[in-house]
Motif scaffolding. Structure first.
Motif, mmCIF file in Angstrom:
data_model
loop_
_atom_site.group_PDB
_atom_site.id
_atom_site.type_symbol
_atom_site.label_atom_id
_atom_site.label_comp_id
_atom_site.label_asym_id
_atom_site.label_seq_id
_atom_site.Cartn_x
_atom_site.Cartn_y
_atom_site.Cartn_z
ATOM 1 N N UNK A 111 1.338 -26.120 8.566
ATOM 2 C CA UNK A 111 0.469 -27.344 8.641
ATOM 3 C C UNK A 111 -1.026 -27.003 8.619
ATOM 4 N N UNK A 112 -1.109 -25.746 8.910
ATOM 5 C CA UNK A 112 -2.460 -25.413 9.030
ATOM 6 C C UNK A 112 -2.913 -24.057 8.250
ATOM 7 N N UNK A 113 -3.899 -24.364 7.464
ATOM 8 C CA UNK A 113 -4.238 -23.262 6.390
ATOM 9 C C UNK A 113 -4.555 -21.865 7.361
ATOM 10 N N UNK A 114 -5.264 -21.964 8.762
ATOM 11 C CA UNK A 114 -5.240 -20.847 9.352
ATOM 12 C C UNK A 114 -4.342 -19.899 9.522
ATOM 13 N N UNK A 115 -2.929 -20.230 9.335
ATOM 14 C CA UNK A 115 -1.850 -19.668 9.531
ATOM 15 C C UNK A 115 -1.755 -18.499 8.469
ATOM 16 N N UNK A 116 -2.199 -19.029 7.128
ATOM 17 C CA UNK A 116 -1.983 -18.049 6.116
ATOM 18 C C UNK A 116 -3.063 -17.394 5.958
ATOM 19 N N UNK A 117 -4.229 -17.839 6.502
ATOM 20 C CA UNK A 117 -5.485 -16.908 6.553
ATOM 21 C C UNK A 117 -5.404 -15.820 7.366
ATOM 22 N N UNK A 118 -4.808 -15.956 8.543
ATOM 23 C CA UNK A 118 -4.527 -14.968 9.504
ATOM 24 C C UNK A 118 -3.780 -13.838 8.926
ATOM 25 N N UNK A 119 -2.578 -14.392 8.274
ATOM 26 C CA UNK A 119 -1.557 -13.423 7.652
ATOM 27 C C UNK A 119 -2.484 -12.478 6.674
ATOM 28 N N UNK A 120 -3.305 -13.226 5.569
ATOM 29 C CA UNK A 120 -3.799 -12.326 4.590
ATOM 30 C C UNK A 120 -4.784 -11.522 5.492
ATOM 31 N N UNK A 121 -5.546 -12.064 6.437
ATOM 32 C CA UNK A 121 -6.428 -10.889 7.195
ATOM 33 C C UNK A 121 -5.787 -9.730 7.695
ATOM 34 N N UNK A 122 -4.530 -10.143 8.167
ATOM 35 C CA UNK A 122 -3.643 -8.812 8.550
ATOM 36 C C UNK A 122 -3.411 -8.004 7.374
ATOM 37 N N UNK A 123 -3.059 -8.471 6.270
ATOM 38 C CA UNK A 123 -2.785 -7.781 5.180
ATOM 39 C C UNK A 123 -3.930 -7.099 4.843
ATOM 40 N N UNK A 124 -5.188 -7.656 4.778
ATOM 41 C CA UNK A 124 -6.380 -6.879 4.274
ATOM 42 C C UNK A 124 -6.584 -5.808 5.081
ATOM 43 N N UNK A 125 -6.531 -5.961 6.442
ATOM 44 C CA UNK A 125 -6.836 -5.118 7.537
ATOM 45 C C UNK A 125 -6.008 -3.883 7.037
ATOM 46 N N UNK A 126 -4.672 -4.198 6.946
ATOM 47 C CA UNK A 126 -3.551 -3.122 6.784
ATOM 48 C C UNK A 126 -4.061 -2.381 5.661
ATOM 49 N N UNK A 127 -4.315 -3.164 4.439
ATOM 50 C CA UNK A 127 -4.769 -2.642 3.179
ATOM 51 C C UNK A 127 -5.816 -1.574 3.479
ATOM 52 N N UNK A 128 -6.941 -1.983 4.209
ATOM 53 C CA UNK A 128 -8.266 -1.167 4.247
ATOM 54 C C UNK A 128 -7.623 0.093 5.270
ATOM 55 N N UNK A 129 -6.879 -0.094 6.240
ATOM 56 C CA UNK A 129 -6.500 0.795 6.868
ATOM 57 C C UNK A 129 -5.593 1.927 5.991
ATOM 58 N N UNK A 130 -4.644 1.608 5.259
ATOM 59 C CA UNK A 130 -4.220 2.286 4.236
ATOM 60 C C UNK A 130 -5.003 3.297 3.279
ATOM 61 N N UNK A 131 -6.292 2.390 2.931
ATOM 62 C CA UNK A 131 -7.085 3.096 1.847
ATOM 63 C C UNK A 131 -7.738 4.027 2.632
ATOM 64 N N UNK A 132 -8.243 3.946 4.048
ATOM 65 C CA UNK A 132 -9.035 4.962 4.755
ATOM 66 C C UNK A 132 -7.882 6.038 4.948
ATOM 67 N N UNK A 133 -6.676 5.826 5.348
ATOM 68 C CA UNK A 133 -5.429 6.998 5.643
ATOM 69 C C UNK A 133 -5.439 7.872 4.254
ATOM 70 N N UNK A 134 -5.475 7.118 3.200
ATOM 71 C CA UNK A 134 -5.224 7.955 2.088
ATOM 72 C C UNK A 134 -6.590 8.644 1.792
ATOM 73 N N UNK A 135 -7.642 7.982 2.035
ATOM 74 C CA UNK A 135 -8.908 8.930 1.938
ATOM 75 C C UNK A 135 -8.958 10.232 2.604
ATOM 76 N N UNK A 136 -8.672 9.761 3.981
ATOM 77 C CA UNK A 136 -8.674 10.998 5.053
ATOM 78 C C UNK A 136 -7.611 11.890 4.414
ATOM 79 N N UNK A 137 -6.213 11.596 3.934
ATOM 80 C CA UNK A 137 -5.544 12.489 3.704
ATOM 81 C C UNK A 137 -5.962 13.268 2.781
ATOM 82 N N UNK A 138 -6.638 12.799 1.634
ATOM 83 C CA UNK A 138 -7.163 13.228 0.493
ATOM 84 C C UNK A 138 -8.258 14.308 0.797
#
Length: 396
Positions: A111-138
């Motif tokens: 019923x509230x768009x904030x719910x899906x926005x929070x989920x996307x935020x978590x996805x973006x944060x996880x994606x950024x963390x994954x990118x940083x981890x990948x860059x760190x591993x490289x």
């Protein structure tokens, strides 16, 4: 200027779902170009990991399970984040979705768009963390590669240094015309040794020798042994040493004084112990001096083995070492054994007990180099806490 890459999302949901427009609008506001589908089969055929950066799927589609969509997406692109939409009654399916690699889940009704926005935020944060981890591993892999190359280079350098140091050592065993045989065993604890020995015939009757043990291990100590070898050879070229009986004692003191002066002047924070001597084969007499030598050299005769006497300060610590040349008459048959302090590490007990055990082994083996090394297990020990050197001279 490089154009910004557009973000695409694949949204699978029954178009009759009340929250479909709410989610669609929330994705659009986040900058996603949304492809809205209600067919799981069509979505799988439509999906491309190069195009879609996010997939949102309902667990209940008209033609295909959302879990199956998730499984097929993850199989093709494990890095693509997937969000599942589920009702409160789908707890088991949500757990299964997370096990299959879902990045997040949202419970319906929404019923509230904030719910899906929070989920996307978590996805973006996880994606950024994954990118940083990948860059760190490289970066880590690159540094590990550079480190391996550096280690390989050091090993090659050390091996070259070891071969050079071995080249500076005399032949073993070596038989002199005077009937005196010299031999040694030198085993470094690392690639290079802080121990060094040398011997040579002067004139027709004098055999001069020395054993030096430089403090520390490795390259720095090995370089000091090369410095000592060079300094002695330079002194021998400048001066006529060890050829006249009446100057033998002065020559020994001059060698110790010269090395002491060299170590103090170089300021390498290195000191050394040394046993240096000359055997007069004609007069059957040993002239020697010690500088901080531990253990003392041992003489083996028909009466058994005993430590030689003498004292003197180590080289490289004091301006004056108070070295004293000792003279000792030799019998017709004798053996002289000198060891670096690393040999004591092969024995147990305190210092006095170790010296006692070492003298017993020298006596038992009659000062024979191979037998002594076997008794001390020098040739079968894989690694040593310190450099090991045993010098023997004999006349039968």
């Amino acid at each position: 200027m490089t154009e910004l890459r557009q973000k695409h999302a694949l949204f699978l949901v029954d178009s009759s779902e009340p929250a479909s427009k709410l989610i669609y609008d929330a994705l659009s506001l986040r900058g996603y170009i949304v492809t809205l589908l209600d067919s799981g089969v069509e979505a799988i055929g439509h999906f491309s990991p190069d195009k879609y950066e996010l997939v949102i799927t309902d667990l209940h589609l008209p033609d295909l399970s959302g879990l199956e969509v998730l499984r097929k997406v993850k199989r093709r692109s494990p890095e693509t984040p997937v969000v599942v939409l589920a009702s409160n009654s789908d707890v088991t399916d949500v757990v299964q979705a997370l096990r299959l690699g879902a990045g997040d889940y949202v419970l319906k009704p929404i019923t509230d768009a904030c719910v899906i926005e929070h989920a996307i935020n978590r996805i973006d944060e996880a994606r950024e963390l994954s990118r940083q981890n990948r860059a760190y591993r490289e970066e880590l892999e690159q540094r590990n590669h550079e480190l391996r190359d550096h280690i390989d280079l050091l090993q090659r350098d050390h091996e070259a240094g070891r071969q050079l140091q071995q080249h500076l050592l005399p032949r073993s065993p070596y038989q002199y015309p005077a009937g005196i045989e010299a031999a040694y065993r030198l085993l470094p604890s690392l690639y290079l040794s802080g121990d060094f020995i040398d011997y040579g015939l002067f004139g027709e009757r004098f055999v001069a020798f020395y054993l030096v043990d430089v403090s520390g291990h490795g390259v720095s100590s090995a370089l000091v042994t090369a410095l000592i070898k060079h300094s002695i050879m330079h002194l021998l070229r400048e001066r006529t040493l060890f050829t006249q009986l009446n100057s033998i004692d002065d020559d020994l003191i001059e060698v110790l004084t010269m090395i002491n002066r060299e170590l103090l002047s170089t300021k390498l924070d290195k000191h050394a112990s040394m046993f240096v001597g000359v055997i007069d084969s004609r007069a059957r007499q040993l002239h020697y001096a010690v500088a901080g030598q531990v253990p003392m050299p041992a003489l083996v005769t028909e009466e058994g083995a005993h430590w030689l006497s003498g004292k003197g300060r180590p080289l490289g610590l004091f301006e004056k070492g108070n070295w004293v040349v000792q003279q000792l008459s030799l019998p017709a048959s004798w053996r002289l054994v000198a060891c670096s302090d690393g040999v004591l590490e092969l024995l147990s007990g305190d210092l006095l007990e170790r010296e006692k055990r070492l003298l017993e082994k020298i006596d038992h083996t009659r000062g024979d180099l191979d037998s002594l090394c076997s008794a001390l297990k020098v040739d079968t020990t894989e690694s040593f806490p310190d450099d090991i050197t045993i010098l023997t001279l004999r006349q039968d």
